[in-house]
Write a protein that holds these residues in place. Structure first.
Motif, mmCIF file in Angstrom:
data_model
loop_
_atom_site.group_PDB
_atom_site.id
_atom_site.type_symbol
_atom_site.label_atom_id
_atom_site.label_comp_id
_atom_site.label_asym_id
_atom_site.label_seq_id
_atom_site.Cartn_x
_atom_site.Cartn_y
_atom_site.Cartn_z
ATOM 1 N N SER A 1 0.847 -1.193 0.000
ATOM 2 C CA SER A 1 0.000 0.000 0.000
ATOM 3 C C SER A 1 0.878 1.236 0.000
ATOM 4 O O SER A 1 2.030 1.213 0.431
ATOM 5 C CB SER A 1 -0.945 -0.014 1.210
ATOM 6 N N ARG A 2 0.315 2.320 -0.497
ATOM 7 C CA ARG A 2 0.992 3.625 -0.485
ATOM 8 C C ARG A 2 -0.095 4.684 -0.333
ATOM 9 O O ARG A 2 -1.048 4.720 -1.099
ATOM 10 C CB ARG A 2 1.763 3.856 -1.784
ATOM 11 N N ALA A 3 0.050 5.530 0.671
ATOM 12 C CA ALA A 3 -0.918 6.600 0.946
ATOM 13 C C ALA A 3 -2.334 6.042 1.076
ATOM 14 O O ALA A 3 -3.292 6.641 0.625
ATOM 15 C CB ALA A 3 -0.861 7.677 -0.132
ATOM 16 N N GLN A 4 -2.453 4.894 1.710
ATOM 17 C CA GLN A 4 -3.743 4.232 1.838
ATOM 18 C C GLN A 4 -4.256 4.366 3.259
ATOM 19 O O GLN A 4 -3.490 4.305 4.213
ATOM 20 C CB GLN A 4 -3.605 2.744 1.462
ATOM 21 N N ALA A 5 -5.545 4.568 3.383
ATOM 22 C CA ALA A 5 -6.215 4.554 4.682
ATOM 23 C C ALA A 5 -7.642 4.087 4.457
ATOM 24 O O ALA A 5 -8.258 4.413 3.441
ATOM 25 C CB ALA A 5 -6.209 5.936 5.316
ATOM 26 N N ASP A 6 -8.145 3.319 5.401
ATOM 27 C CA ASP A 6 -9.550 2.917 5.329
ATOM 28 C C ASP A 6 -10.406 4.117 5.719
ATOM 29 O O ASP A 6 -10.012 4.922 6.568
ATOM 30 C CB ASP A 6 -9.811 1.749 6.278
ATOM 31 N N PRO A 7 -11.579 4.243 5.124
ATOM 32 C CA PRO A 7 -12.447 5.382 5.454
ATOM 33 C C PRO A 7 -12.816 5.391 6.939
ATOM 34 O O PRO A 7 -12.985 4.320 7.545
ATOM 35 C CB PRO A 7 -13.690 5.151 4.597
ATOM 36 N N PRO A 8 -12.938 6.567 7.537
ATOM 37 C CA PRO A 8 -13.383 6.640 8.938
ATOM 38 C C PRO A 8 -14.697 5.883 9.108
ATOM 39 O O PRO A 8 -15.582 5.956 8.258
ATOM 40 C CB PRO A 8 -13.568 8.144 9.175
ATOM 41 N N GLY A 9 -14.778 5.136 10.186
ATOM 42 C CA GLY A 9 -15.989 4.368 10.459
ATOM 43 C C GLY A 9 -16.039 3.003 9.793
ATOM 44 O O GLY A 9 -16.934 2.218 10.080
ATOM 45 N N GLN A 10 -15.099 2.704 8.906
ATOM 46 C CA GLN A 10 -15.047 1.374 8.288
ATOM 47 C C GLN A 10 -14.047 0.528 9.076
ATOM 48 O O GLN A 10 -12.876 0.867 9.177
ATOM 49 C CB GLN A 10 -14.587 1.452 6.834
ATOM 50 N N TRP A 11 -14.535 -0.568 9.648
ATOM 51 C CA TRP A 11 -13.716 -1.395 10.535
ATOM 52 C C TRP A 11 -13.597 -2.811 10.007
ATOM 53 O O TRP A 11 -14.556 -3.355 9.470
ATOM 54 C CB TRP A 11 -14.332 -1.439 11.928
ATOM 55 N N TYR A 12 -12.420 -3.397 10.213
ATOM 56 C CA TYR A 12 -12.263 -4.839 10.035
ATOM 57 C C TYR A 12 -12.677 -5.473 11.357
ATOM 58 O O TYR A 12 -12.327 -4.991 12.426
ATOM 59 C CB TYR A 12 -10.806 -5.206 9.729
ATOM 60 N N ASP A 13 -13.431 -6.555 11.281
ATOM 61 C CA ASP A 13 -13.904 -7.270 12.472
ATOM 62 C C ASP A 13 -13.871 -8.744 12.108
ATOM 63 O O ASP A 13 -14.849 -9.292 11.608
ATOM 64 C CB ASP A 13 -15.308 -6.794 12.831
ATOM 65 N N ALA B 1 -9.153 -11.766 17.559
ATOM 66 C CA ALA B 1 -10.452 -11.931 16.900
ATOM 67 C C ALA B 1 -11.448 -10.932 17.484
ATOM 68 O O ALA B 1 -11.432 -10.633 18.677
ATOM 69 C CB ALA B 1 -10.955 -13.354 17.102
ATOM 70 N N ARG B 2 -12.288 -10.372 16.627
ATOM 71 C CA ARG B 2 -13.354 -9.440 16.973
ATOM 72 C C ARG B 2 -12.849 -8.085 17.451
ATOM 73 O O ARG B 2 -13.645 -7.266 17.938
ATOM 74 C CB ARG B 2 -14.296 -10.038 18.023
ATOM 75 N N CYS B 3 -11.560 -7.820 17.335
ATOM 76 C CA CYS B 3 -11.006 -6.504 17.680
ATOM 77 C C CYS B 3 -11.168 -5.605 16.453
ATOM 78 O O CYS B 3 -10.494 -5.798 15.440
ATOM 79 C CB CYS B 3 -9.537 -6.626 18.064
ATOM 80 N N ARG B 4 -12.083 -4.665 16.543
ATOM 81 C CA ARG B 4 -12.328 -3.788 15.390
ATOM 82 C C ARG B 4 -11.127 -2.880 15.175
ATOM 83 O O ARG B 4 -10.669 -2.209 16.102
ATOM 84 C CB ARG B 4 -13.609 -2.993 15.608
ATOM 85 N N HIS B 5 -10.643 -2.857 13.930
ATOM 86 C CA HIS B 5 -9.456 -2.079 13.600
ATOM 87 C C HIS B 5 -9.512 -1.642 12.148
ATOM 88 O O HIS B 5 -10.309 -2.159 11.366
ATOM 89 C CB HIS B 5 -8.187 -2.912 13.851
ATOM 90 N N ARG B 6 -8.652 -0.701 11.793
ATOM 91 C CA ARG B 6 -8.550 -0.239 10.415
ATOM 92 C C ARG B 6 -7.169 0.346 10.186
ATOM 93 O O ARG B 6 -6.452 0.668 11.143
ATOM 94 C CB ARG B 6 -9.632 0.783 10.084
ATOM 95 N N VAL B 7 -6.797 0.485 8.929
ATOM 96 C CA VAL B 7 -5.552 1.157 8.579
ATOM 97 C C VAL B 7 -5.844 2.658 8.571
ATOM 98 O O VAL B 7 -6.673 3.128 7.788
ATOM 99 C CB VAL B 7 -5.019 0.679 7.208
ATOM 100 N N ALA B 8 -5.184 3.397 9.462
ATOM 101 C CA ALA B 8 -5.419 4.830 9.571
ATOM 102 C C ALA B 8 -4.548 5.626 8.601
ATOM 103 O O ALA B 8 -4.941 6.711 8.167
ATOM 104 C CB ALA B 8 -5.148 5.300 11.003
ATOM 105 N N TRP B 9 -3.361 5.072 8.244
ATOM 106 C CA TRP B 9 -2.416 5.826 7.416
ATOM 107 C C TRP B 9 -1.307 4.891 6.950
ATOM 108 O O TRP B 9 -0.902 3.997 7.703
ATOM 109 C CB TRP B 9 -1.821 6.952 8.252
ATOM 110 N N THR B 10 -0.866 5.066 5.725
ATOM 111 C CA THR B 10 0.389 4.468 5.263
ATOM 112 C C THR B 10 1.194 5.549 4.555
ATOM 113 O O THR B 10 0.648 6.533 4.046
ATOM 114 C CB THR B 10 0.199 3.253 4.329
ATOM 115 N N ASP B 11 2.490 5.360 4.537
ATOM 116 C CA ASP B 11 3.447 6.340 4.006
ATOM 117 C C ASP B 11 3.085 6.737 2.576
ATOM 118 O O ASP B 11 2.961 5.868 1.713
ATOM 119 C CB ASP B 11 4.841 5.727 4.053
ATOM 120 N N PRO B 12 2.927 8.034 2.304
ATOM 121 C CA PRO B 12 2.616 8.459 0.937
ATOM 122 C C PRO B 12 3.846 8.522 0.026
ATOM 123 O O PRO B 12 3.704 8.593 -1.195
ATOM 124 C CB PRO B 12 2.021 9.856 1.122
#
Length: 79
Positions: free
Chosen positions: A6-18, A54-65
């Motif tokens: 990934s490069r300059a990638q972030a999941d949208p706010p409120g979108q979680w992996y679970d 397992a079941r820990c809601r998380h997301r990618v907030a930022w990756t290096d651009p």
């Protein structure tokens, strides 16, 4: 097991992996921040790793651009 680039990638706010199973992630190159539903964030540099339960809601907030961020992710089967 998967390799993620990934490069300059972030999941949208409120979108979680679970996920139903635990996940092990290792940052191989670049830089990233993981965000968790409890409001905490964790910065990762090359060589850093995390076990996401397992079941820990998380997301990618930022990756290096400026450069690719390379991850190794191991998804464990549900218990």
């Amino acid at each position: 097991m998967e390799r993620i680039a990934s490069r300059a990638q972030a999941d949208p706010p409120g979108q979680w992996y679970d996920q139903a199973g635990d996940e092990f992630v290792l940052l191989l190159a670049g830089a990233a921040r993981l965000a968790f539903a409890d409001g905490t964030e964790r910065a990762l540099a090359p060589g850093d790793w995390a076990v996401i339960p397992a079941r820990c809601r998380h997301r990618v907030a930022w990756t290096d651009p400026a450069r690719d961020t390379l991850w190794l992710a191991v998804h464990l089967p549900p218990a």
